[in-house]
Design a protein around this motif. Sequence first.
Motif, PDB file in Angstrom:
ATOM      1  N   LEU A 139      50.587  33.072  38.765  1.00  9.90           N
ATOM      2  CA  LEU A 139      49.346  33.811  38.563  1.00  9.90           C
ATOM      3  C   LEU A 139      48.419  33.656  39.751  1.00  9.90           C
ATOM      4  CD1 LEU A 139      47.328  35.415  36.837  1.00  9.90           C
ATOM      5  CD2 LEU A 139      46.662  33.241  35.767  1.00  9.90           C
ATOM      6  N   LEU A 140      48.276  32.434  40.238  1.00 11.19           N
ATOM      7  CA  LEU A 140      47.360  32.174  41.343  1.00 11.19           C
ATOM      8  C   LEU A 140      47.831  32.834  42.633  1.00 11.19           C
ATOM      9  CD1 LEU A 140      46.514  28.450  40.590  1.00 11.19           C
ATOM     10  CD2 LEU A 140      44.962  30.397  40.457  1.00 11.19           C
ATOM     11  N   VAL A 141      49.133  32.823  42.865  1.00 10.83           N
ATOM     12  CA  VAL A 141      49.665  33.491  44.049  1.00 10.83           C
ATOM     13  C   VAL A 141      49.322  34.980  44.004  1.00 10.83           C
ATOM     14  CG1 VAL A 141      51.798  34.246  45.162  1.00 10.83           C
ATOM     15  CG2 VAL A 141      51.500  31.843  44.546  1.00 10.83           C
ATOM     16  N   ALA A 142      49.481  35.584  42.845  1.00  8.88           N
ATOM     17  CA  ALA A 142      49.166  37.010  42.705  1.00  8.88           C
ATOM     18  C   ALA A 142      47.679  37.260  42.901  1.00  8.88           C
ATOM     19  CB  ALA A 142      49.611  37.506  41.332  1.00  8.88           C
ATOM     20  N   VAL A 143      46.830  36.413  42.324  1.00 11.66           N
ATOM     21  CA  VAL A 143      45.385  36.587  42.435  1.00 11.66           C
ATOM     22  C   VAL A 143      44.924  36.414  43.875  1.00 11.66           C
ATOM     23  CG1 VAL A 143      43.163  35.593  41.816  1.00 11.66           C
ATOM     24  CG2 VAL A 143      44.887  35.966  40.048  1.00 11.66           C
ATOM     25  N   PHE A 144      45.383  35.357  44.546  1.00  9.93           N
ATOM     26  CA  PHE A 144      44.953  35.098  45.923  1.00  9.93           C
ATOM     27  C   PHE A 144      45.430  36.198  46.864  1.00  9.93           C
ATOM     28  CE2 PHE A 144      43.080  31.360  44.669  1.00  9.93           C
ATOM     29  CZ  PHE A 144      42.629  30.596  45.727  1.00  9.93           C
ATOM     30  N   GLY A 145      46.559  36.803  46.555  1.00  7.76           N
ATOM     31  CA  GLY A 145      47.054  37.879  47.388  1.00  7.76           C
ATOM     32  C   GLY A 145      46.222  39.136  47.309  1.00  7.76           C
ATOM     33  N   ARG A 146      45.341  39.219  46.289  1.00 10.84           N
ATOM     34  CA  ARG A 146      44.553  40.431  46.086  1.00 10.84           C
ATOM     35  C   ARG A 146      43.043  40.242  46.217  1.00 10.84           C
ATOM     36  NH1 ARG A 146      49.152  40.688  43.259  1.00 10.84           N
ATOM     37  NH2 ARG A 146      50.212  42.712  42.984  1.00 10.84           N
ATOM     38  N   LEU A 147      42.586  38.997  46.274  1.00 10.08           N
ATOM     39  CA  LEU A 147      41.144  38.750  46.325  1.00 10.08           C
ATOM     40  C   LEU A 147      40.515  39.285  47.606  1.00 10.08           C
ATOM     41  CD1 LEU A 147      40.600  35.143  44.896  1.00 10.08           C
ATOM     42  CD2 LEU A 147      39.752  37.300  43.955  1.00 10.08           C
ATOM     43  N   GLY A 148      41.206  39.146  48.711  1.00 11.46           N
ATOM     44  CA  GLY A 148      40.663  39.572  49.996  1.00 11.46           C
ATOM     45  C   GLY A 148      41.554  39.095  51.115  1.00 11.46           C
ATOM     46  N   VAL A 149      41.214  39.484  52.339  1.00  9.97           N
ATOM     47  CA  VAL A 149      42.081  39.147  53.460  1.00  9.97           C
ATOM     48  C   VAL A 149      42.130  37.644  53.714  1.00  9.97           C
ATOM     49  CG1 VAL A 149      41.840  41.382  54.584  1.00  9.97           C
ATOM     50  CG2 VAL A 149      40.174  39.595  55.069  1.00  9.97           C
ATOM     51  N   ASP A 150      41.018  36.945  53.481  1.00  3.85           N
ATOM     52  CA  ASP A 150      41.005  35.496  53.724  1.00  3.85           C
ATOM     53  C   ASP A 150      41.948  34.768  52.786  1.00  3.85           C
ATOM     54  OD1 ASP A 150      39.154  35.663  55.778  1.00  3.85           O
ATOM     55  OD2 ASP A 150      37.449  35.514  54.426  1.00  3.85           O
ATOM     56  N   THR A 151      41.851  35.060  51.487  1.00  3.98           N
ATOM     57  CA  THR A 151      42.704  34.364  50.526  1.00  3.98           C
ATOM     58  C   THR A 151      44.152  34.831  50.622  1.00  3.98           C
ATOM     59  OG1 THR A 151      42.078  35.966  48.824  1.00  3.98           O
ATOM     60  CG2 THR A 151      40.829  33.909  48.916  1.00  3.98           C
ATOM     61  N   ALA A 152      44.369  36.110  50.932  1.00  3.99           N
ATOM     62  CA  ALA A 152      45.737  36.604  51.077  1.00  3.99           C
ATOM     63  C   ALA A 152      46.453  35.884  52.206  1.00  3.99           C
ATOM     64  CB  ALA A 152      45.728  38.109  51.327  1.00  3.99           C
ATOM     65  N   ALA A 153      45.729  35.588  53.301  1.00  9.86           N
ATOM     66  CA  ALA A 153      46.345  34.896  54.436  1.00  9.86           C
ATOM     67  C   ALA A 153      46.683  33.449  54.116  1.00  9.86           C
ATOM     68  CB  ALA A 153      45.409  34.952  55.638  1.00  9.86           C
TER      69      ALA A 153
END
Length: 481
Positions: A313-327
């Motif tokens: 779940l967290l991987v999916a969320v961080f991948g979509r929150l914004g460019v900083d968290t996706a990176a």
Amino acid sequence: MSGSSPEPSPQPQRPSSPQQPSASQPQPRPPAAASAELDEQAALERFRALLRIPTISRLEVDAVEWQNFDDFVATVEQLYPALHAGLERELVAGHTLLFRWRGLDDTGAASVLMAHYDVVAATDEGWEHQPFSAELTGSGSGRVLWGRGTLDDKGSVVSILEAVERAVAAGFTPAHDVYLLFGHDEETHGTGAETAARLLRERGVEIGLVLDEGGAVVEGVIPTVERPIAVVGVSEKGTTSFSLTVEQSGGHASTPPRVTASDRLARAIVRLNTHPFPARLNSVTETMIRTVGAHARNPLRFVFVRARFFRPLLVAVFGRLGVDTAAMVRTTTAVTQLSGGLAANALPERVQATVNVRIAIGSSVKATKARLARIIDDPAVQIGVLSSGEPARVSHMNGPRWELLKAAIEAGYPDAVVTPYVQTGATDSRQFSPVSRSVYRFSPFEMTGEERSTLHAKNERMRVQTWFTGIRFFDGLLRNL
């Protein structure tokens, strides 16, 4: 000049002042509070003077205006006389400044405080205030200092200089050796820090705490967390540039083949964009989520503090929150340069793209290149390595040196939640990762999202008040090294 300069002399310049303690005759260490009062206006004017010197580093070494770097070094010597009297100084790789501050005990691990004084290029076009004018706007606590290098990275350079100058003037001597390392080409080749790190290894210097630029005090990164977050890089992603090259017969543009060289390259780029590297939650990011998530509101807090159980779940969320968290959760790719034909009516015989890749910890250059080949899936696209950089070794996220740094941050920003994270950008500190597990990346300044967006862009600026806090951060840190 970087790359062509002779090796530095093995004997650095020694302090000339007879009043400074020597290694053979240690003096009683002053109490921790021994420090001159910060003259904020005088410090600010020194900062502005150094910002006005356009120390622009360039990939083409012959295009660098080295006189500006000479002027910077000379101005630092003029503005900080106590530091130059009390510390040993040498120039490494032509223009990188390396100072040794001898401690009362010259055995044991030395600390290294790092920053770089070169900046990326800037023209006057599009800036609200000229990039090298060091203009001040606002008043009181709302004052803002504008200019290239305020955030990246002269703000840190001058904060360290100010703290050390006042400490030396007050008669303070650190318990163990402290090195100050100010690189001249971090934005391009990094030869200054690389040479300095090698030099210290050759001299047998044991390296303990290393602190370089990196994370900062930020807000709004994690949903529902209202407290500021001080993110400290305990590692950094590998930085590698790959080339994608297609070579095939050219000809007149009026009779093109079904698939041109440009078509093949474009298809390869599209495949990279539509097949991102897999997202994963590494141990550092998991620790960050748990640490910061403890201050979130439910129901997110319930999930964040149990990050290990909610990884997908967290991987999916961080991948979509914004460019900083996706990176934070994957290796990233970005096409940064393109080259092709020489005429509008001729088919190019050779086309090329440069792909800048930030390799996640746990991966490698070799594994990344292999995956690029699988994604592109076209033998006509040749993949080369233009520059190679592996991810840095992960530093300790607990222990005495981490706690020392954490305490210094909390003294300046008592409301901040201090957390480790993986730095997405490259820093000179990677040169010390092989020899120390206490290499940290943190700039002691508050930065809004808008301010962070000016890094390497127009209208770079810093709030004056946070810069003063940065000086006091280094005051506290130095007193405990």
